[in-house]
Design a protein around this motif. Structure first.
Motif, mmCIF file in Angstrom:
data_model
loop_
_atom_site.group_PDB
_atom_site.id
_atom_site.type_symbol
_atom_site.label_atom_id
_atom_site.label_comp_id
_atom_site.label_asym_id
_atom_site.label_seq_id
_atom_site.Cartn_x
_atom_site.Cartn_y
_atom_site.Cartn_z
ATOM 1 N N TRP A 230 126.022 -30.642 -7.526
ATOM 2 C CA TRP A 230 125.225 -29.425 -7.701
ATOM 3 C C TRP A 230 124.084 -29.670 -8.684
ATOM 4 N N ALA A 231 124.381 -30.369 -9.776
ATOM 5 C CA ALA A 231 123.347 -30.661 -10.774
ATOM 6 C C ALA A 231 122.272 -31.581 -10.196
ATOM 7 N N GLU A 232 122.680 -32.591 -9.444
ATOM 8 C CA GLU A 232 121.724 -33.540 -8.871
ATOM 9 C C GLU A 232 120.831 -32.905 -7.813
ATOM 10 N N ALA A 233 121.316 -31.858 -7.174
ATOM 11 C CA ALA A 233 120.550 -31.235 -6.089
ATOM 12 C C ALA A 233 119.258 -30.607 -6.577
ATOM 13 N N ASP A 234 119.185 -30.242 -7.842
ATOM 14 C CA ASP A 234 117.964 -29.629 -8.385
ATOM 15 C C ASP A 234 117.872 -29.959 -9.871
ATOM 16 N N LEU A 235 117.387 -31.158 -10.188
ATOM 17 C CA LEU A 235 117.324 -31.602 -11.571
ATOM 18 C C LEU A 235 116.262 -30.858 -12.376
ATOM 19 N N ALA A 236 115.346 -30.168 -11.684
ATOM 20 C CA ALA A 236 114.266 -29.472 -12.386
ATOM 21 C C ALA A 236 114.745 -28.219 -13.109
ATOM 22 N N ARG A 237 115.828 -27.614 -12.645
ATOM 23 C CA ARG A 237 116.248 -26.353 -13.254
ATOM 24 C C ARG A 237 116.944 -26.607 -14.585
ATOM 25 N N PRO A 238 116.871 -25.660 -15.494
ATOM 26 C CA PRO A 238 117.622 -25.772 -16.743
ATOM 27 C C PRO A 238 119.107 -25.872 -16.434
ATOM 28 N N MET A 239 119.796 -26.719 -17.128
ATOM 29 C CA MET A 239 121.191 -26.964 -16.812
ATOM 30 C C MET A 239 122.051 -26.712 -18.046
#
Length: 331
Positions: A230-239
């Motif tokens: 899930w994290a790798e799918a959108d690295l641009a978003r704040p995590m």
């Protein structure tokens, strides 16, 4: 009666071994052989030697016909040990047999240098104990394990400990030899050698920028695999760590413990590494401006990306892109 001036050239002995890497051997001859004084006189004499004179196997489809034996080492000002394919499976331990006998001929005060995995020979001779050294990044971990007294630096192109120098893989031998010429005879002579050889007199960064680090895929299974995907799918978003833990249906504390068990690092470190790897991929494969690369990789601004790239790879994003794409896209 004619008289001749003594040969005052710096004497370099190139010690080749069975399975010598041909390119690295040629590098030493080329760089030192091109060094000239202001009046055009050669500044070095380079002699190739082996523990036994005669045919020496190389990693290519030809052999070296070496005329000189280990006696050449006794006359050298600098001894250079290039890599050999026998270094790919080193046994560790001290030098033995004919190679140890050859090294015993080298007088004190001689400068030593290695190219690529030739560093294993210097380590076996005890010359790297307590010193910084490097080798090809693929072999750096093995060098550190076999010789724990050596301070291995896997990210640099070369190290200089005064009388002992080491270079990373293959082309870093050019960097090291140019560095030695620069130390011996100044920047102008080294720059002219580089110009004649059609190479840069100095390369930015270290070999960290050449280590392949693709964004790894999540391991099959594992309690944190879905959160990683899930994290790798959108690295641009704040995590947020809490959000990742929620994806795995765990408390933050349990998630952090399981994450480290499954990946060997903390969630924050793992995420940072994914973002840097993705940024490097974008720099290599796209013409996106640096600020857009930083944004897409979740690293914030161009200034932030530059700081992270400098710390991780030793070069700026533009420098990294120039190396791996051969162009300078818009900033």
């Amino acid at each position: 009666m004619d008289t001749f001036a003594p040969d005052t050239r710096h004497r370099v002995a190139l010690l080749v071994r069975d399975g010598a890497l041909a390119m690295e051997t040629g590098i030493v001859h080329r760089i030192f052989g091109e060094a000239r004084s202001a009046d055009g006189a050669p500044l070095y004499s380079v002699v190739t030697c082996a523990v036994r004179p005669g045919a020496v196997r190389t990693d290519a489809d030809f052999t070296f016909n070496v005329d000189h034996g280990p006696e050449a080492l006794a006359e050298a000002d600098t001894v250079v040990v290039p890599a050999s394919d026998v270094d790919y499976e080193p046994r560790g331990g001290p030098l033995e047999g004919e190679l140890a006998e050859a090294f015993a001929r080298i007088p004190s005060g001689t400068r030593y240098a290695s190219v690529c995995t030739g560093s294993f020979v210097l380590a076996a001779a005890g010359l790297l104990d307590g010193r910084r050294a490097t080798t090809h990044w693929r072999s750096a971990g093995l060098l550190a394990r076999l010789y724990p007294a050596v301070h291995v630096e896997p990210d640099v192109l070369y190290t200089d400990e005064g009388d002992v120098l080491t270079a990373a893989g293959v082309a870093a031998g050019i960097d090291l030899c140019l560095h030695m010429v620069r130390q011996d005879h100044g920047a102008a002579v080294a720059a002219e050698v580089a110009r004649r050889t059609v190479v840069p007199p100095h390369r930015d960064g270290g070999q960290a920028q050449y280590i392949e680090r693709p964004v790894p895929r999540p391991a099959e299974g594992g309690a944190t695999a879905a959160a990683r995907a899930w994290a790798e799918a959108d690295l641009a978003r704040p995590m947020r760590l809490a959000a990742m833990a929620e994806r795995a249906s765990m408390s933050v504390r349990t998630f952090t413990r399981r994450f480290r068990e499954e990946t060997g690092e903390s969630p924050a470190r793992w995420l940072h590494r994914q973002r840097l790897a993705y940024a490097r991929e974008l720099l290599e494969r796209t013409d996106l401006p640096v600020d857009r690369v930083a944004e897409k990789a979740g690293l914030g601004t161009a200034a932030s990306l530059r700081a992270h790239m400098k710390a991780d790879a030793g070069v700026s994003p533009t420098g990294y892109r120039r190396t791996f794409r051969g162009t300078t896209p818009p900033r």
